[in-house]
Design a protein around this motif. Structure first.
Motif, PDB file in Angstrom:
ATOM      1  N   PRO A  52       0.822  -1.220   0.000  1.00 51.25           N
ATOM      2  CA  PRO A  52       0.000   0.000   0.000  1.00 51.25           C
ATOM      3  C   PRO A  52       0.851   1.264   0.000  1.00 51.25           C
ATOM      4  CG  PRO A  52      -0.668  -1.494   1.755  1.00 51.25           C
ATOM      5  CD  PRO A  52       0.552  -2.071   1.144  1.00 51.25           C
ATOM      6  N   TYR A  53       1.991   1.204   0.688  1.00 50.31           N
ATOM      7  CA  TYR A  53       2.853   2.391   0.737  1.00 50.31           C
ATOM      8  C   TYR A  53       3.482   2.658  -0.625  1.00 50.31           C
ATOM      9  CZ  TYR A  53       2.224   3.041   5.675  1.00 50.31           C
ATOM     10  OH  TYR A  53       1.654   3.302   6.893  1.00 50.31           O
ATOM     11  N   LEU A  54       3.794   1.580  -1.341  1.00 49.82           N
ATOM     12  CA  LEU A  54       4.325   1.767  -2.688  1.00 49.82           C
ATOM     13  C   LEU A  54       3.278   2.416  -3.587  1.00 49.82           C
ATOM     14  CD1 LEU A  54       6.366  -1.511  -3.270  1.00 49.82           C
ATOM     15  CD2 LEU A  54       7.222   0.821  -3.024  1.00 49.82           C
ATOM     16  N   PHE A  55       2.023   1.973  -3.412  1.00 48.06           N
ATOM     17  CA  PHE A  55       0.937   2.579  -4.177  1.00 48.06           C
ATOM     18  C   PHE A  55       0.794   4.064  -3.846  1.00 48.06           C
ATOM     19  CE2 PHE A  55      -0.780  -1.634  -5.329  1.00 48.06           C
ATOM     20  CZ  PHE A  55      -1.102  -1.361  -6.643  1.00 48.06           C
ATOM     21  N   LEU A  56       0.921   4.371  -2.553  1.00 47.86           N
ATOM     22  CA  LEU A  56       0.824   5.767  -2.130  1.00 47.86           C
ATOM     23  C   LEU A  56       1.935   6.589  -2.777  1.00 47.86           C
ATOM     24  CD1 LEU A  56      -0.478   7.941  -0.294  1.00 47.86           C
ATOM     25  CD2 LEU A  56       1.090   7.225   1.491  1.00 47.86           C
ATOM     26  N   LEU A  57       3.132   6.014  -2.759  1.00 46.78           N
ATOM     27  CA  LEU A  57       4.289   6.688  -3.351  1.00 46.78           C
ATOM     28  C   LEU A  57       4.060   6.906  -4.843  1.00 46.78           C
ATOM     29  CD1 LEU A  57       7.119   7.607  -2.354  1.00 46.78           C
ATOM     30  CD2 LEU A  57       7.999   5.510  -3.380  1.00 46.78           C
ATOM     31  N   LEU A  58       3.513   5.865  -5.479  1.00 43.75           N
ATOM     32  CA  LEU A  58       3.204   5.955  -6.901  1.00 43.75           C
ATOM     33  C   LEU A  58       2.208   7.095  -7.147  1.00 43.75           C
ATOM     34  CD1 LEU A  58       3.709   4.320  -9.581  1.00 43.75           C
ATOM     35  CD2 LEU A  58       1.499   3.261  -9.145  1.00 43.75           C
ATOM     36  N   VAL A  60      -6.371  10.262   0.157  1.00 45.94           N
ATOM     37  CA  VAL A  60      -7.741   9.797   0.429  1.00 45.94           C
ATOM     38  C   VAL A  60      -7.868   8.322   0.070  1.00 45.94           C
ATOM     39  CG1 VAL A  60     -10.163  10.039  -0.228  1.00 45.94           C
ATOM     40  CG2 VAL A  60      -8.782  12.062   0.139  1.00 45.94           C
ATOM     41  N   VAL A  61      -7.346   7.965  -1.107  1.00 45.95           N
ATOM     42  CA  VAL A  61      -7.457   6.576  -1.549  1.00 45.95           C
ATOM     43  C   VAL A  61      -6.711   5.657  -0.590  1.00 45.95           C
ATOM     44  CG1 VAL A  61      -6.846   4.956  -3.374  1.00 45.95           C
ATOM     45  CG2 VAL A  61      -7.816   7.167  -3.953  1.00 45.95           C
ATOM     46  N   PHE A  62      -5.510   6.076  -0.221  1.00 50.04           N
ATOM     47  CA  PHE A  62      -4.716   5.289   0.729  1.00 50.04           C
ATOM     48  C   PHE A  62      -5.479   5.109   2.039  1.00 50.04           C
ATOM     49  CE2 PHE A  62      -1.625   5.205   4.237  1.00 50.04           C
ATOM     50  CZ  PHE A  62      -0.884   4.088   3.888  1.00 50.04           C
TER      51      PHE A  62
END
Lengths: 333, 255
Positions: free
Chosen positions: A7-13, A175-177
């Motif tokens: 999830p953190y990678l997605f947030l970073l992305l 928000v998504v995260f």
């Protein structure tokens, strides 16, 4: 560890995308810029409403009301409070600080009002709650209209344009995260339990009252932030911008995307913001779609709802579909 | 001291007395049944125990504690779990998430820890999943863990409801017509299952059931209600022989 990091990678992305859009946006014309900006703001609104409507099952028709509170709160902060606190900020790096604090200010006021709206939701459900929240949205609008210091129905003009692409899409990512993590957690299962069966949820030890109010507070907070971003992009906010139709527009995004599907809702927000603008310039066999684009837009909605009543991304069990469910711990005997 | 005691519990809905002056105690680890004709107030008794209704009069204590003022979710947290007559699963959630809801009440991770999902959260979550898998494995439903609850077959739905209630770690389990809609083989399995649950989890179970074979087969003690009043209590054989019970079910004998 992979499970934690993903999830953190997605947030970073998401943040990298926000940076990318920000860099790209300087080169495009203001019309396209406005569309992309609206898409981002609508994504925040739709994703936050999805927590209330989609995940918690509380039908709220007052999201534009929360948005307006945030918009006015943030505008008041940056135009009246910030200059006293931070001095002249426009054009300096401090303008981002002012915007951030303004968004926070607007969001918090909106969240506080969210508590007020959350309380009737404890006693009302379904259609009745929808009517109460609809009434709430209208009350907010009329109250603002009648406060001269907020500009009445003329609204507040000359709000500094602090909102950038980066801010909008950065907040979309946050928000998504936030919502994805929350609704996937054990704590977050309470929201879904309230949606599916309130009586069973109570019998399982879920404090349904707390979850409902929390959903309203979180939803209202992010809607308020979206309002603040809108105000600081549009430079002008009027009570009429936050009327019942705006709430309906957000609801439609949530329903079309699929209640309780964050990515579906984001997609629907982008689609429904873009389609009317796309149809403006669309030509087929020499017929210009401009004049009846809203009819086409409505037609698209009807067709989509007839073919996928559960929403574009709704009712799909991704866990099963992709077979990415966790490996069983005790193993299949 | 008994685990659950109802003292003169009365529930009135307007002019209708659904349950009148019910006094009854249930012991730790006991397996009891509540029977009675339709509309006798059996489910109402469950609803008043779990706090869905407040008794009009009377008191209820659980483990010596007065539970009348508690809200339904608080009652669940002190150790009373239940299933429903008409299955109430969280249909839009997977089997394992249905059970995960039960861990909600003693989860240490609050709202923000659940968003950040670092440190203790992961350990806690891993622990929950272990417990879920263990429970599902015990009831032979492990392969259905990622299935949507609403897509399960009827028997599995009933079973999942029981598993979900057990995940709340109750001291008392209330089963509302667990055998409804089951065929004779399934009923046999259910009886075995209920005994198994009582023995492995060492909890008290009260069940409402219309199927006399099931009730008489597993309950150690049966309470009979008719029009909201207790008309008999005792072992299955005592109850079967009780003329009042026969009258309630079959009507007055005509001479």
């Amino acid at each position: 560890m992979n499970k934690v990091a993903r999830p953190y990678l997605f947030l970073l992305l998401g943040i990298i995308i926000a940076f990318g859009l920000s860099a790209w946006a300087d080169g495009i014309n203001p019309y396209d810029q406005r569309i992309v900006m609206s898409i981002g703001i609508n994504m925040i609104l739709a994703a936050s409403l999805n927590l209330i409507n989609g995940f918690t099952g509380q039908f709220s028709l007052g999201h534009a009301g929360f948005m307006s509170i945030g918009a006015y709160g943030a505008a008041i902060f940056t135009t009246m409070i910030a200059p006293g606190m931070l001095g002249e900020v426009a054009g300096t790096g401090m303008q981002d600080v002012a915007l951030f604090m303004g968004l926070l200010f607007g969001g918090i006021i909106s969240a506080l009002i969210g508590v007020l709206v959350g309380i009737p939701s404890l006693r009302l459900k379904g259609d009745y709650l929808a009517i109460v929240t609809l009434g709430f949205g209208e009350i907010i609008r009329v109250i603002i209209q009648n406060i001269p210091s907020l500009g009445g129905s003329l609204g507040i003009a000359n709000i500094p344009r602090y909102t950038t692409f980066f801010w909008v899409f950065f907040i979309v990512a946050i928000v998504v995260f936030f919502i994805q993590q929350l609704t996937k957690s054990t704590y977050g299962q309470g929201f879904l339990a309230v949606r599916d069966d309130e009586i069973a949820a109570e019998a399982m030890g879920v404090n349904t009252t707390r979850y409902k109010v929390e959903a309203f507070v979180i939803g209202a907070f992010f809607a308020g932030v979206a309002g603040g971003l809108y105000g600081h992009y549009n430079e002008l906010i009027r009570p009429a911008d936050f009327d019942f139709l705006k709430s309906v527009e957000i609801i439609v995004m949530v329903i079309l995307g699929g209640m309780g599907s964050t990515y579906g809702v984001l997609f629907a927000a982008a689609l429904l913001t873009y389609v009317p603008e796309f149809l403006r310039g669309f030509e087929l066999f020499g017929v210009k779609f401009d004049s009846f684009r809203m009819s086409i837009y409505s037609l698209i909605l009807i067709i989509l709802m007839l073919t996928r009543p559960q929403g574009l991304f709704g009712g799909i069990n991704f866990k099963k579909l992709m077979k990415v469910g966790r490996k069983s711990v005790v193993g299949n005997q | 001291m008994s685990l659950l005691s109802l003292n003169n519990v009365t529930i009135r809905f307007g002019g209708l007395t659904a349950v009148g002056n019910l006094t009854e105690t249930f012991e730790q680890g006991s397996l009891s049944g509540i029977i009675g004709p339709n509309g006798a107030g059996k489910t109402t008794v469950f609803n008043v125990i779990t706090g869905v209704y407040d008794p009009t009069e009377g008191g209820i204590t659980f483990g010596g504690r007065d539970i009348v003022p508690l809200k339904p979710y608080q009652i669940a947290n002190v150790g009373i779990a239940r299933t429903f007559q008409n299955i109430r699963l969280f249909g839009g959630m997977t089997v394992s998430d249905n059970i995960r809801v039960a861990f909600n009440n003693n989860a240490k991770s609050g709202l923000f820890a659940s968003v950040v999902q670092l440190f203790n959260y992961q350990r806690e979550e891993e622990n929950y999943h272990k417990q879920i898998d263990h429970l599902l494995d015990m009831f032979g439903m492990l392969d259905k863990r990622n299935e949507m609850a609403k897509n399960l077959n009827y028997g599995d739905q009933r079973r999942l409801e029981i598993v979900r209630a057990l995940a709340c770690k109750p001291k008392l389990l209330l089963l509302d017509e667990p055998a409804a809609g089951m065929n004779p083989t399934e009923k046999q399995e259910l009886m075995k299952l209920i005994r198994y649950i009582r023995d492995t989890f060492n909890i008290a179970i009260i069940l409402i059931e219309h199927d006399m074979k099931v009730v008489m087969g597993i309950c150690e003690r049966i309470t009979v209600l008719d029009y909201g009043h207790k008309i008999a209590v005792g072992t299955p054989d005592e109850v079967k022989a009780n003329p009042k019970v026969i009258e309630a079910y079959l009507g007055e004998p005509t001479h």
